[in-house]
Design an enzyme around this catalytic site. Structure first.
Site, short mmCIF file in Angstrom:
data_model
loop_
_atom_site.label_atom_id
_atom_site.label_comp_id
_atom_site.label_asym_id
_atom_site.label_seq_id
_atom_site.Cartn_x
_atom_site.Cartn_y
_atom_site.Cartn_z
N ARG A 49 -0.85 -1.79 -2.86
CA ARG A 49 -1.02 -1.86 -4.31
C ARG A 49 0.18 -2.58 -4.91
O ARG A 49 1.30 -2.48 -4.37
CB ARG A 49 -1.12 -0.46 -4.90
N HIS B 34 -6.09 -9.94 -5.12
CA HIS B 34 -6.58 -8.61 -4.74
C HIS B 34 -7.96 -8.70 -4.07
O HIS B 34 -8.94 -8.08 -4.53
CB HIS B 34 -6.61 -7.68 -5.96
P1 NAP Z 1 -5.47 6.44 4.35
O1 NAP Z 1 -6.44 6.50 5.50
O2 NAP Z 1 -5.42 7.56 3.40
O3 NAP Z 1 -4.03 6.21 5.01
C1 NAP Z 1 -2.85 6.28 4.27
C2 NAP Z 1 -1.67 6.20 5.23
O4 NAP Z 1 -0.47 6.13 4.46
C3 NAP Z 1 -1.56 7.43 6.14
O5 NAP Z 1 -1.15 7.06 7.42
C4 NAP Z 1 -0.48 8.26 5.44
O6 NAP Z 1 0.24 9.13 6.31
C5 NAP Z 1 0.41 7.15 4.93
N1 NAP Z 1 1.25 7.63 3.84
C6 NAP Z 1 0.88 8.08 2.62
N2 NAP Z 1 1.95 8.47 1.90
C7 NAP Z 1 3.03 8.28 2.70
C8 NAP Z 1 4.41 8.52 2.55
N3 NAP Z 1 4.92 9.03 1.42
N4 NAP Z 1 5.23 8.22 3.58
C9 NAP Z 1 4.72 7.71 4.73
N5 NAP Z 1 3.41 7.45 4.95
C10 NAP Z 1 2.58 7.73 3.93
O7 NAP Z 1 -5.71 5.12 3.50
P2 NAP Z 1 -6.45 3.77 3.93
O8 NAP Z 1 -7.91 3.93 3.87
O9 NAP Z 1 -5.83 3.27 5.21
O10 NAP Z 1 -6.02 2.80 2.71
C11 NAP Z 1 -4.66 2.53 2.44
C12 NAP Z 1 -4.50 1.79 1.13
O11 NAP Z 1 -4.87 0.42 1.26
C13 NAP Z 1 -5.37 2.26 -0.04
O12 NAP Z 1 -4.88 3.45 -0.63
C14 NAP Z 1 -5.31 1.07 -0.98
O13 NAP Z 1 -4.20 1.22 -1.87
C15 NAP Z 1 -5.07 -0.11 -0.04
N6 NAP Z 1 -6.22 -1.04 -0.02
C16 NAP Z 1 -6.07 -2.29 -0.52
C17 NAP Z 1 -7.12 -3.19 -0.48
C18 NAP Z 1 -6.99 -4.61 -0.95
O14 NAP Z 1 -7.98 -5.33 -1.03
N7 NAP Z 1 -5.78 -5.07 -1.23
C19 NAP Z 1 -8.35 -2.79 0.08
C20 NAP Z 1 -8.48 -1.50 0.56
C21 NAP Z 1 -7.40 -0.63 0.51
P3 NAP Z 1 -0.48 10.34 7.09
O15 NAP Z 1 -1.33 9.64 8.15
O16 NAP Z 1 0.63 11.12 7.68
O17 NAP Z 1 -1.32 11.06 6.10
C1 GLV Z 2 -9.29 -1.95 -2.87
O1 GLV Z 2 -8.28 -2.28 -3.38
C2 GLV Z 2 -9.53 -0.63 -2.34
O2 GLV Z 2 -8.77 0.29 -2.62
O3 GLV Z 2 -10.54 -0.48 -1.61
#
Ligand code: NAP
Ligand code: GLV
Length: 309
Positions: free
Chosen positions: A224, A272
């Site tokens: 983000r 994005h």
């Molecule tokens: P997720 O499965 O919830 O994974 C989040 C990861 O971040 C987990 O490994 C978590 O640790 C770690 N984390 C969270 N807070 C932390 C902290 N304070 N210190 C260290 N590690 C931390 O999420 P996801 O599905 O992979 O998605 C991740 C993010 O990608 C989304 O929240 C979104 O912001 C971004 N995203 C962006 C796009 C885009 O187009 N740019 C698209 C999709 C998603 P634990 O494993 O220990 O819980």
């Molecule tokens: C996109 O930014 C998502 O969070 O899926």
């Protein structure tokens, strides 16, 4: 049951049939045509207007159209007793892995430098580091971070990842916690941010963090915009401490026209789009979760607002 669908895309012609198929023909209403608010039991939303969710008296669950849920947390009137489900679906995961691999390869193979050289009609080789010697580190080892990490390991990169809790991922050196952050940064040539935006991670990509990385490292932010402090990032790029950055997300979106990041010679910028929720696979995931709830089970991938993600 009726599902309310609010998207910021206009691909309703694809989304609505996909949702109806996976909800066994149950009605889908398109915001702002809510109809009788009492009919709505589930909402699938991207950036819901503040107060919309609170106006639905029989709502049972809120589904985020994206993996991130900061757009739902931003609604001060969000009904706090309802489960919020983040988007976990194979299309979004595959799209993110494609994008991360593409950006890592771009920096690994010096493509930005070659592009600048081409603009100057300069024919000049840069010596190439093998993938095994390129240290790629991923902040966030969740659904998206782990998938990208495993694919990068298949390219033979030296891959590490960082999370809140300890992890074991085959082919990936795992770090966690504050000490783990310092350790992973010190071994980083290309840093990928795939964290959720929380009170702990806001502004994490700042001057202090860049200083802990070796000079000449690259940054890829696909988390983000709130993760990056853009003035610190520009200073690190201008001083050469950071060689290059790929930025898909920004402090302010759309990126304001006056931002120097639009055409910075060391920056690859995208609006994005690193990954998008894919209607067919997302509708299937939502349909399966609603079927769970209708069978009296809790939905999968519920957000823990204590942790913030
Ligand atoms: P997720 O499965 O919830 O994974 C989040 C990861 O971040 C987990 O490994 C978590 O640790 C770690 N984390 C969270 N807070 C932390 C902290 N304070 N210190 C260290 N590690 C931390 O999420 P996801 O599905 O992979 O998605 C991740 C993010 O990608 C989304 O929240 C979104 O912001 C971004 N995203 C962006 C796009 C885009 O187009 N740019 C698209 C999709 C998603 P634990 O494993 O220990 O819980
Ligand atoms: C996109 O930014 C998502 O969070 O899926």
């Amino acid at each position: 049951m009726t599902l309310l669908f609010k998207s910021d895309l206009d691909r309703y012609d694809i989304w609505v049939p996909a949702l109806e198929r996976h909800l066994q023909g149950r009605p889908v209403r398109l915001w702002p045509d809510v109809g009788d608010p009492a009919d709505i039991e589930y909402a699938l939303v991207w950036q819901p207007p503040p107060g919309l969710l609170a106006s639905l008296p029989n709502l049972k669950a809120i589904f985020s159209m994206g993996a991130g849920v900061d757009h739902i947390a931003a609604d001060p009137e969000r009904p706090k007793h309802l489960p919020v489900v983040r988007m976990v679906e194979e299309g979004l995961t595959a799209g993110m892995t494609e994008f991360v691999v593409m950006q890592v390869l771009y920096h690994h193979r010096n493509m930005l430098t070659y592009r600048r050289q081409a603009e100057q009609r300069l024919w000049q080789e840069i010596s190439q580091v093998p993938a095994q010697e390129r240290r790629v580190s991923i902040l966030g080892l969740g659904v998206l971070g782990q998938d990208a990490a495993k694919m990068l390991a298949r390219f033979d990169f030296d891959v590490a990842g960082w999370s809140r809790s300890p992890k074991e991922v085959e082919g990936v050196t795992c770090y966690h916690g504050q000490d783990g952050l310092d350790e992973i940064l010190a071994r980083t040539d290309i840093l990928v941010c795939l964290l959720p935006l929380t009170s702990e991670t806001r502004g994490i990509l700042n001057a202090g963090l860049f200083a802990k990385m070796p000079r000449g490292a690259c940054l890829i932010n696909v988390g983000r915009g709130g993760h990056q402090v853009e003035k610190d990032l520009l200073a690190a790029l201008d001083s050469g401490h950071l060689k290059e950055a790929s930025l898909d997300v920004f402090e302010e979106e759309p990126l304001p026209p006056e931002s120097p990041l639009w055409n910075h010679p060391q920056v690859v910028m995208t609006p994005h789009i690193a990954s998008m929720t894919m209607p067919e696979t997302a509708a299937k995931a939502v349909g399966e979760n609603i079927a769970r709830m209708e069978a009296g089970k809790p939905p999968l991938n519920i957000v823990d607002f204590e942790r913030g993600y």
